[in-house]
Structures are given as C-alpha cells and as structure tokens.
Scaffold this active site. Structure first.
Site, short mmCIF file in Angstrom:
data_model
loop_
_atom_site.label_atom_id
_atom_site.label_comp_id
_atom_site.label_asym_id
_atom_site.label_seq_id
_atom_site.Cartn_x
_atom_site.Cartn_y
_atom_site.Cartn_z
N SER A 129 14.28 -8.31 5.48
CA SER A 129 13.55 -7.38 4.61
C SER A 129 12.06 -7.41 4.92
CB SER A 129 13.75 -7.71 3.14
OG SER A 129 12.97 -6.82 2.36
N GLY A 130 11.44 -6.28 4.74
CA GLY A 130 9.99 -6.19 4.96
C GLY A 130 9.64 -4.94 5.73
N LYS A 183 21.01 -10.16 0.96
CA LYS A 183 20.20 -8.98 1.31
C LYS A 183 20.66 -7.76 0.51
CE LYS A 183 17.34 -6.17 3.11
NZ LYS A 183 17.51 -5.21 4.15
N HIS A 186 19.31 -8.19 -2.92
CA HIS A 186 17.85 -7.96 -2.83
C HIS A 186 17.58 -6.45 -2.92
CE1 HIS A 186 14.48 -6.58 -0.34
NE2 HIS A 186 13.84 -7.70 -0.66
N ASN A 187 18.33 -5.68 -2.16
CA ASN A 187 18.12 -4.23 -2.16
C ASN A 187 18.48 -3.61 -3.51
OD1 ASN A 187 17.46 -4.71 0.48
ND2 ASN A 187 18.62 -2.99 1.30
N GLU A 190 15.62 -4.17 -5.62
CA GLU A 190 14.59 -3.23 -5.13
C GLU A 190 14.79 -1.84 -5.77
OE1 GLU A 190 14.18 -3.33 -0.76
OE2 GLU A 190 14.28 -1.15 -0.82
#
Ligand code: NAP
Length: 484
Positions: A129-130, A183, A186-187, A190
C-alpha cells in the site's frame, strides 16, 4: 558475470517505482515486462545509470538472477498472475521465491502457495500500500507465506518499506494468504474512511455552503489534531485548494461524482458476510460508491423526486463544524474497529495467527490509511491481544462517549437537511447496536418461528422452542407462505 539480487516482473506504475526503490537501497535488480517497449522506455529514462538490468524473455530474466531467486510480480491481479507463474515454473529451481505484490484475492494466494510448495518453490503473497509515491519512497508491506521465504527477503523489504519510530512498516504476518487478507481489510478501512471524509465535505459544502478555501482550511486544521491527523486528511486539504488550469474553477467542482469500487472493497464486504463479522461502515462506503455510479439514473430521479439538493443549515455554523470534527473521529474509529474485527475473524477462521498490534504498527507509515490514531490502536492490542473490539479499549472508550452527543447531532442534522450520510449513520448505528445488551431480534426470531418453524431460544430457560402461532389452515399457510 555477476547476477542480480532481485527480479521485478511488471513495469507499470507500481513495478517501476518498487524496482527503483529496491535499487536505491543498494540491491541490484533485473526487470522484465511483457511489452518490451515499456522496458525500453524505463531503461532509457528512470532506470538510466542505475544498477538495473533489462531482460526481454523470461528465461533471460531468470538466468540473470542469483539463487535462490527472488522474483516480485507487480502485474495485474487475477488470471495474469497464474499465467506468469505457469511460465516461470519450468524455469525455476527448488527454493526459488515468487512474491506476488499485486492485489490478489487471499484465497488465490493460498492456492498458489500450495501448488508451488508441491514443486519446492516458495511463494509470498505481499500486500503493498502507498500507491505510486509509496512504492518509490517507502510503502507499507504486508507479507504472508512460508517463514523461510520471508527470512530470505527480509533484508530487502525492511529497507524499502516506510520507516516509523518503531521500525520498518513491514513484518512477517502469517502463512499463505494472510498478507493479502490484511491488505484486503486495509483497503476496506480505506473505503470507510474515504466515504466518511466525503460525507463531512458534503455537509460543509452543501449544508453550510462553505467556499473551497474555507474547506481547505478546516481539513488542514483537523489534520493538525492528534485525533484526525492522517494521510487521507492531508490529501483532502490539498485537493480542496487545487485550481483547475483549464476552467479556472476549483478542480474539485469540475470532477464527476461517480466513484469506482474495485476488487478489494467488494471482497472485504463479501468476506465479512461470509464470516459473519459486522462491518456496516465499510459496507455502507462500498454501497455509496456503487450508488454514485448510477449517475444517469440519479439525474432523472433528481427531477422526478424533487431532489433539488440539500437544505442549508440555519444554526451556529462553527459549533456544527466542531461537532463534525468529533463525529468524524468517532466514525473513523468504527471503520478501524470493524476492520480489526474482520482481521481477528479471518485470523481465527484461517489460522493466520495475526498480531493485530503489529498490523496497526505497519500501517503507521507508507500506506493510505496511515493516521496518528493507529498509535492508540497499536497500544490497545499490545496491552490486550485478546481485545474483543477496539470500541472497548481504554484508549477509545471514553473519547467515544465524550463525543457521542456531537456524533448523534451530526447524523440528525444530515438527515434533517437531506444530506445522505450512509457511513456516518452506519457507524453510529454500529456503536449503538454493539452497546445494546438486548436488540429487537427477539421479534425477528418470533417471525421466523411463525412463518418457518425456525424455533427460538428463551431468556429464562435453556433449550430450543417452537410456538404454534396460528392454526395451520390452508388459508393461513397461503397468506404467510412457508419459506424463509
Ligand atoms: P496494472 O495496471 O494493475 O497492471 C499492468 C501490468 O501488468 C503491466 O506491466 C502489464 O504488462 C502486466 N500484465 C497484464 N497482463 C499480463 C499478462 N497476461 N502477462 C504478463 N504481464 C501482464 O499495474 P499497477 O497499477 O502497477 O499495479 C500492479 C499490481 O499492484 C496490481 O495487482 C494492483 O492492483 C496492485 N496495486 C496497485 C496500486 C496502485 O496504486 N496502482 C497500489 C497497490 C497495489 P504490459 O505492459 O505488457 O501490458
């Protein structure tokens, strides 16, 4: 001839930037891209003069790497990953390592790991991520796979990851699909946080009719607070002051209002439903994006249903702005709490053995949901690894209760003004449902038992009960039906 220490397949934005990041940290890199022109363009410009070797066939690429080979796939998720792995397989040797850095589904990662382990190849599913900038300057990295494979790549990933005060934003997370699972969640978080910020913007812009410059100032001020400081807050402030060179208007005002929802947000919601973990704020955020994409229909409905737009708030604007700041903090904590619950659920269901404090730590830098509040989330799970829900943690409990009336008022005002608040309302409802010892699902159970003899439990004695709610005549069964 000396061989390269690391290989990257895929030279779109992420692959290019990660290759440059790895090389900048002192590792020699070999690159390969299916379309040779992209490789040539990369070598002629960004990779010029660097310790990066271009290769034009997969056999040339594999032959250029030292053993055990460490190969990062940074290509489109889905079928392409299986295609490239099947092309690589006959060229590799036992012990070599393939790392999939794309947004692959964690179940695909688990399958690939198993298939490759059967032929003595090691596989790492790596959440990255980033975005473009993070890939170049330091992303948050979420690796899962065999621990021996991680040990081999650890010296590289710990250098290229974002660095925060307590270490690099990478750690070994667990077996097979655990990295891609983290991940995915995480999304999901987000999505939740982005939707909440969008709703706050809507209230400020349309309910209070604030000018973009004022909006920029508010988001900048919020970003300067411990509670709301985050990457998303920072870029929101920046976005709001950008002027469009073509029209001279603020750029935000000429951007079309339909958002995409790609794999990971949808997968998060599907996974939560699958495991039975409530994530209403995140689910509302995904749904809000879906509804936003019904642009033409919304335009027709706006006329048919008199949706002339939100009403203006007539009360004390500054007081409402302060309440909105507090409500945004509470709602974002719900987004994180739901995500952490899902990580816990997934960890138990798939034996990932996730350390949630460490997950919070590696999200503190490099990634899209990096935020100051992750310090408190990290501390909460470090102090109590068995924490049932973030909302119960001493770091959050009182802060949420202190801000509850503001949160409640913001949702009520948005409803009053006809400003949609899907994620704000979902987060408050999550909080209120979670802290209710008795919910109205006693009635749901009674209804299910009435029409489908699904039985129910009683509060005063153990066992399973069924009531003959109506005489079973032909007439009543026709009226009610019998299916769930
Ligand atoms: P992308 O647009 O997702 O993928 C383009 C790359 O995939 C190109 O190098 C393309 O090669 C290659 N490719 C596609 N099909 C292929 C096939 N059948 N065989 C071989 N190569 C194939 O690139 P990206 O945006 O850099 O993302 C890479 C991965 O990282 C994706 O899984 C993405 O979801 C994930 N990710 C992206 C971001 C982001 O901000 N963009 C952030 C985190 C994670 P050609 O040049 O030959 O077409």
């Amino acid at each position: 001839m000396s061989k390269q220490q690391f290989g990257v397949i895929g030279l779109a934005v992420m692959g290019e930037n990660l290759a440059l990041n790895i090389e900048r940290h002192g590792f020699s890199v070999a690159v390969y891209n299916r379309t040779a022109q992209k490789t040539d363009a990369f070598m002629a410009e960004r990779a010029k003069g660097k310790n990066i070797k271009a290769t034009y066939t997969l056999s040339e690429f594999v032959a250029s790497l030292e053993q055990p080979r460490k190969i990062l796939l940074m290509i489109q998720a889905g079928k392409p990953v299986d295609i490239v792995i099947s092309e690589l397989k006959p060229l590799l040797e036992p012990g070599d390592i393939i790392i999939d850095g794309g947004n692959s589904h964690f179940k695909d990662t688990a399958r690939r790991e198993k298939e490759l382990a059967a032929i003595s190849l090691r596989f790492i599913g790596l959440g990255v991520s980033g975005g473009e900038y993070g890939a170049l300057m330091g992303p948050s990295l979420m690796p899962g796979g065999h621990p021996s494979a991680y040990q081999e790549v650890e010296p590289i990933v710990t250098k290229i990851a974002a660095q925060v005060e307590d270490g690099p934003c990478v750690t070994y997370l667990g077996p097979d699909g655990s990295g891609h699972y983290v991940k995915m969640v995480h999304n999901g978080i987000e999505y939740g946080n982005m939707q909440l910020i969008a709703e706050a913007y809507d209230l400020l812009k349309n309910g209070l009719e604030l000018h973009p410059e004022h909006l920029h100032q508010i988001f900048s001020e919020w970003n300067a607070t411990d509670e709301l400081n985050s990457y998303l807050m920072e870029i929101t402030a920046e976005i709001l002051e950008r002027v469009d060179t073509e029209s001279g208007s603020f750029l935000i005002d000429v951007i079309q209002d339909d958002a995409e929802q790609k794999g990971t947000g949808r997968w998060t919601v599907m996974e939560a439903l699958e495991l039975g973990v409530p994530i209403p704020t995140i689910a509302a955020a995904v749904t809000a994006r879906v509804l936003s994409s019904f642009k033409e229909e919304r335009q027709i409905a706006a006329e048919t249903l008199n949706g002339s737009g939100p009403r203006r708030y007539e009360g004390d604007s500054q007081a409402l702005i302060n309440k909105l700041r507090d409500a945004l903090y509470c709602a974002q904590i719900c987004s994180y709490a739901e995500g952490m619950e899902l990580l816990d659920g997934g960890s138990k269901a798939y034996n990932f053995g996730l350390n949630l404090s460490e997950v919070a730590r590696i999200w503190k830098g490099g990634c899209i949901i990096r935020a100051k509040c992750l310090n408190d989330i990290q501390a909460a799970f470090r102090q109590n690894p068995g924490l049932m829900n973030l909302l119960l943690a001493p770091q959050f409990k009182q802060k949420l209760l202190d801000r509850l009336s503001a949160w409640r008022e913001v949702v009520a005002v948005m409803m009053e003004l006809d400003i949609p608040a899907p994620a704000f309302a979902a987060s408050l409802t999550y909080f209120n449902s979670y802290r209710r010892a008795r919910l109205p699902q006693n009635l749901t159970q009674a209804q299910r038992d009435y029409f489908g003899a699904h039985t129910y439990h009683r509060i005063d004695k153990s066992g399973v009960f069924h009531t003959e709610w109506a005489a079973l005549t032909e007439e009543t069964s026709l009226q009610t039906g019998t299916t769930d």
